[in-house]
Scaffold this active site. Sequence first.
Site, mmCIF file in Angstrom:
data_model
loop_
_atom_site.group_PDB
_atom_site.id
_atom_site.type_symbol
_atom_site.label_atom_id
_atom_site.label_comp_id
_atom_site.label_asym_id
_atom_site.label_seq_id
_atom_site.Cartn_x
_atom_site.Cartn_y
_atom_site.Cartn_z
ATOM 1 N N GLU B 52 0.812 -1.217 0.000
ATOM 2 C CA GLU B 52 0.000 0.000 0.000
ATOM 3 C C GLU B 52 0.846 1.268 0.000
ATOM 4 O O GLU B 52 0.430 2.303 -0.525
ATOM 5 C CB GLU B 52 -0.956 0.004 1.195
ATOM 6 C CG GLU B 52 -2.098 -1.013 1.088
ATOM 7 C CD GLU B 52 -1.740 -2.377 1.637
ATOM 8 O OE1 GLU B 52 -0.548 -2.619 1.950
ATOM 9 O OE2 GLU B 52 -2.648 -3.229 1.757
ATOM 10 N N PHE B 114 -11.489 -6.851 14.158
ATOM 11 C CA PHE B 114 -10.430 -7.348 13.289
ATOM 12 C C PHE B 114 -10.096 -6.296 12.223
ATOM 13 O O PHE B 114 -10.986 -5.785 11.550
ATOM 14 C CB PHE B 114 -10.854 -8.656 12.627
ATOM 15 C CG PHE B 114 -9.823 -9.189 11.674
ATOM 16 C CD1 PHE B 114 -8.554 -9.547 12.131
ATOM 17 C CD2 PHE B 114 -10.085 -9.297 10.318
ATOM 18 C CE1 PHE B 114 -7.582 -10.012 11.266
ATOM 19 C CE2 PHE B 114 -9.113 -9.762 9.441
ATOM 20 C CZ PHE B 114 -7.868 -10.121 9.913
ATOM 21 N N GLN B 115 -8.845 -5.989 12.098
ATOM 22 C CA GLN B 115 -8.342 -4.999 11.136
ATOM 23 C C GLN B 115 -8.962 -3.618 11.322
ATOM 24 O O GLN B 115 -9.117 -2.861 10.368
ATOM 25 C CB GLN B 115 -8.507 -5.493 9.698
ATOM 26 C CG GLN B 115 -7.611 -6.705 9.440
ATOM 27 C CD GLN B 115 -7.422 -7.035 7.978
ATOM 28 O OE1 GLN B 115 -8.303 -6.797 7.163
ATOM 29 N NE2 GLN B 115 -6.274 -7.603 7.651
ATOM 30 N N LYS B 164 -17.486 -0.449 6.111
ATOM 31 C CA LYS B 164 -17.986 -1.407 5.133
ATOM 32 C C LYS B 164 -19.507 -1.326 4.972
ATOM 33 O O LYS B 164 -20.024 -1.440 3.861
ATOM 34 C CB LYS B 164 -17.569 -2.819 5.560
ATOM 35 C CG LYS B 164 -17.693 -3.830 4.437
ATOM 36 C CD LYS B 164 -17.042 -5.145 4.795
ATOM 37 C CE LYS B 164 -17.141 -6.126 3.622
ATOM 38 N NZ LYS B 164 -16.606 -7.451 3.966
ATOM 39 N N MET B 480 24.630 8.258 1.452
ATOM 40 C CA MET B 480 24.416 9.530 2.148
ATOM 41 C C MET B 480 24.654 9.364 3.650
ATOM 42 O O MET B 480 25.188 10.261 4.307
ATOM 43 C CB MET B 480 23.012 10.061 1.873
ATOM 44 C CG MET B 480 22.807 11.491 2.312
ATOM 45 S SD MET B 480 24.013 12.611 1.554
ATOM 46 C CE MET B 480 23.103 13.237 0.151
HETATM 47 C C1 LIG Z 1 12.601 5.196 4.732
HETATM 48 C C2 LIG Z 1 13.915 5.828 5.022
HETATM 49 N N1 LIG Z 1 14.725 5.267 5.955
HETATM 50 C C3 LIG Z 1 15.936 5.830 6.216
HETATM 51 C C4 LIG Z 1 16.342 6.955 5.566
HETATM 52 C C5 LIG Z 1 17.698 7.581 5.886
HETATM 53 N N2 LIG Z 1 18.555 7.559 4.700
HETATM 54 C C6 LIG Z 1 18.731 8.637 3.914
HETATM 55 S S1 LIG Z 1 19.709 8.338 2.607
HETATM 56 C C7 LIG Z 1 19.966 6.752 3.106
HETATM 57 C C8 LIG Z 1 20.863 5.843 2.321
HETATM 58 C C9 LIG Z 1 20.345 5.535 0.966
HETATM 59 O O1 LIG Z 1 21.222 4.611 0.375
HETATM 60 P P1 LIG Z 1 21.147 4.308 -1.165
HETATM 61 O O2 LIG Z 1 19.736 4.080 -1.564
HETATM 62 O O3 LIG Z 1 22.104 3.253 -1.493
HETATM 63 O O4 LIG Z 1 21.546 5.700 -1.810
HETATM 64 P P2 LIG Z 1 23.012 6.402 -1.883
HETATM 65 O O5 LIG Z 1 23.026 7.446 -0.810
HETATM 66 O O6 LIG Z 1 24.044 5.364 -1.690
HETATM 67 O O7 LIG Z 1 23.035 7.009 -3.241
HETATM 68 C C10 LIG Z 1 19.289 6.486 4.278
HETATM 69 C C11 LIG Z 1 19.323 5.211 5.005
HETATM 70 C C12 LIG Z 1 15.448 7.499 4.620
HETATM 71 N N3 LIG Z 1 15.727 8.618 3.961
HETATM 72 N N4 LIG Z 1 14.267 6.911 4.351
#
Ligand SMILES: Cc1ncc(C[n+]2csc(CCOP(=O)(O)OP(=O)(O)O)c2C)c(N)n1
Lengths: 169, 582
Positions: B52, B114-115, B164, B480
């Site tokens: 979803e 439920f749900q 529902k 990042m």
């Molecule tokens: C749902 C979610 N969880 C955690 C983060 C924190 N976060 C930001 S960038 C990142 C790393 C992303 O890694 P990748 O997809 O390999 O991209 P890269 O930075 O290596 O290009 C994380 C964990 C986020 N932005 N979104």
Amino acid sequence: MKHMASERHTLSILVDNEAGVLARIVGLFSARGYNIESLTVADVTADHAVSRITVVTSGPPPVIEQIMAQLDRIVPVHRVLDLTALGPHVEREMALVKVAGTGAARDEALRIADIFRARPVDTTTGSFVFEVSGPTSKVDQFIALMREVGLVEVARTGVVAIARGAEAV
Amino acid sequence: MGAEMTGADIVVKALTDLGVEVIFGYPGGAVLPIYDAIFAQSRIKHILVRHEQAAVHAAEGYARSSGKVGVVLVTSGPGATNAVTGITDALMDSVPIVVLTGQVPTHLIGTDAFQECDTVGITRHCSKHNYLVKETARLGPVLHEAFYIARSGRPGPVVIDIPKDVQIFKARYEKPGVIGHKTYKPQIKGDRASIEAAVEMLAAAERPILYTGGGIINSGPVAAQLLRELAKLTGAPVTSTLMGLGTMPNEHPQFLGMLGMHGSYEANMAMNRCDLMLCLGARFDDRVTGRLDAFSPNSTKIHVDIDRSALNKTVRVDLGILGDVGGVIEDMIKIWKSRGHKPADLEPWWNDITGWRARDSFGFEQKGKELLPQHAIKRLYELTKAQKPIISTEVGQHQMWAAQHFGFDAPNKWLTSGGLGTMGYGLPAAIGAQLANPGALCIDIAGEASIQMNIQELGTATQYRLPVKVFIINNEYMGMVRQWQELNHGGRYSESYSDSLPDFVKLAEAYGWKGITIEDADGLDAGIAAMLAHDGPVMVDCRVTKLANCFPMIPSGAAHTDMILSAADTLGEADEDAKALV
Ligand SMILES: Cc1ncc(C[n+]2csc(CCOP(=O)(O)OP(=O)(O)O)c2C)c(N)n1
Ligand SMILES: [Mg+2]
């Protein structure tokens, strides 16, 4: 703006009287970290369609402005008014104050109540419940004095407020 | 009065009347009557996602790439809670979507059935507005009102929770006329006197800058045209937020590129040194302003926004104009022309800018076989730009490099999760965009970590024969996160290595996609060409150097003038205040 002096403002919020509207208002204050010092709500039109919420809040002027703008964004909000900024207005609250005691303390409680125009609305031989209303400071003062003559508990309404003069807001 | 219909039929009829062509959804017990009504018709196409959250991101991609309202249908309980991330994402990025959630029958609400979950409670602060519809007769009016609220003013997600029994009971439905709302009345037209004042300020400025954002895209394609005209008339430089990319053509001589944390040196310096800042549909986000007390200290600031709460929220402005940004720009242009204003002599200002530009802050040097991620994205841009692709991204370094190195010439071509920064956004968003733009080239520029957050949507693309492309910038790190650990946490790479990665080619093939690996710089162009040559969905595992950092960078809580341009400028371990910022 965090370092500007905090001000106390009384806001009037006119909302559609629908389910969940109070949760939207209160939730906004908690979600965004704004203060609520007091809150009152009741419907105020003959058809029960509109509720008036009075909120006393505090914050530096830009935060107050932001609170107003955020409230205004909530869909069922008709109007938001900053009564403090708009000018002269009347603020009142009511409290029920329970005092227990006998002898001199009991006499003194009655005397003070009389001075404050507080009415006993319940009496036993050992207690009173006083109804007191007025500006917040008066209610505060009354409660402080009651503390010395046997205060048991207090229920307060919180502030309701309205602008002075002939016009509706 | 129309005939009596079941609530479920009313939902489908109202959606049809609202011009809905596509719904992204996932069935479950509490929405089965609506699924039954969908089964019985052929006007609305239902796209079965695999999760979803992805339904909502797909609806966002659909909406952002088409200007239409995206529609989502999910069941109660876990269906609704799974949608929450997407709904929040749409709120942060002002994307118009309507999310229909099933709910347990009204008599069971509040019994921990439920749900059952408190969907309106949970979504109250992550939606623009929400409803619990308790009477079938209210369904029609609520649906029409929800669309109006979602798309008007500052757009956003609207949630409609439908028990529902309300879907099963009957009521009359009639298509309403013009929708008004007794309390919700967005101000569209900007105040004339304020706009005149803004024009005079702009005409008198010696160092003006137009700071533009996603509001211009939301205002419609005409707004971008008007912005270009205003830029031409005034001769002022233009910068854009992440969300606004595409409103100015990338190669336009007056365009300084993106500003903010990973923006260009010239954009951030010009923001810092300008004497007049005209903010058009942007919101002074912390990623843009950096340290607030050092943000553009000597400028007069004008802010045009449709959301009153955006004015003076974090940055005090000298003139706030509430209204639709496209209309306000149009008025500005008319007033500018009617008053016979000419561009002021901006030569000294442009000389400064040219000096900053010469730093070439997005520059990089691709040498040898080891592939730089910047180069990979640059080549992807160069080899696809003739096709005017729609680009979505995940979140991380690759997202910022895409913003820096992929050029956009038109609005609605750039889909990224800016406000919430949701990993897992890009693939479903590309799917939504592909559905809205069947002939378009839709590419998700992904990271190897992010792509795994909604990887199940490969199946959705296969099922509906959507030729989306996923281009993974695979650095084997949550790059990042690793970059912040390198710059702020002494290089302790705690849990940021992408271990146990799948074989992306085999994974793609398992879903019926084509899989391609790009091993190094030598294979880059051929890999991209192979991706473009295949008319079905393709996943490209593009192996890039592991430890590249995304520069320039304004560290959290630093001023624009403290920009780090390259690894050589980096600080040691950050102090506590800096570490505390996100
Ligand atoms: C749902 C979610 N969880 C955690 C983060 C924190 N976060 C930001 S960038 C990142 C790393 C992303 O890694 P990748 O997809 O390999 O991209 P890269 O930075 O290596 O290009 C994380 C964990 C986020 N932005 N979104
Ligand atoms: Mg990575």
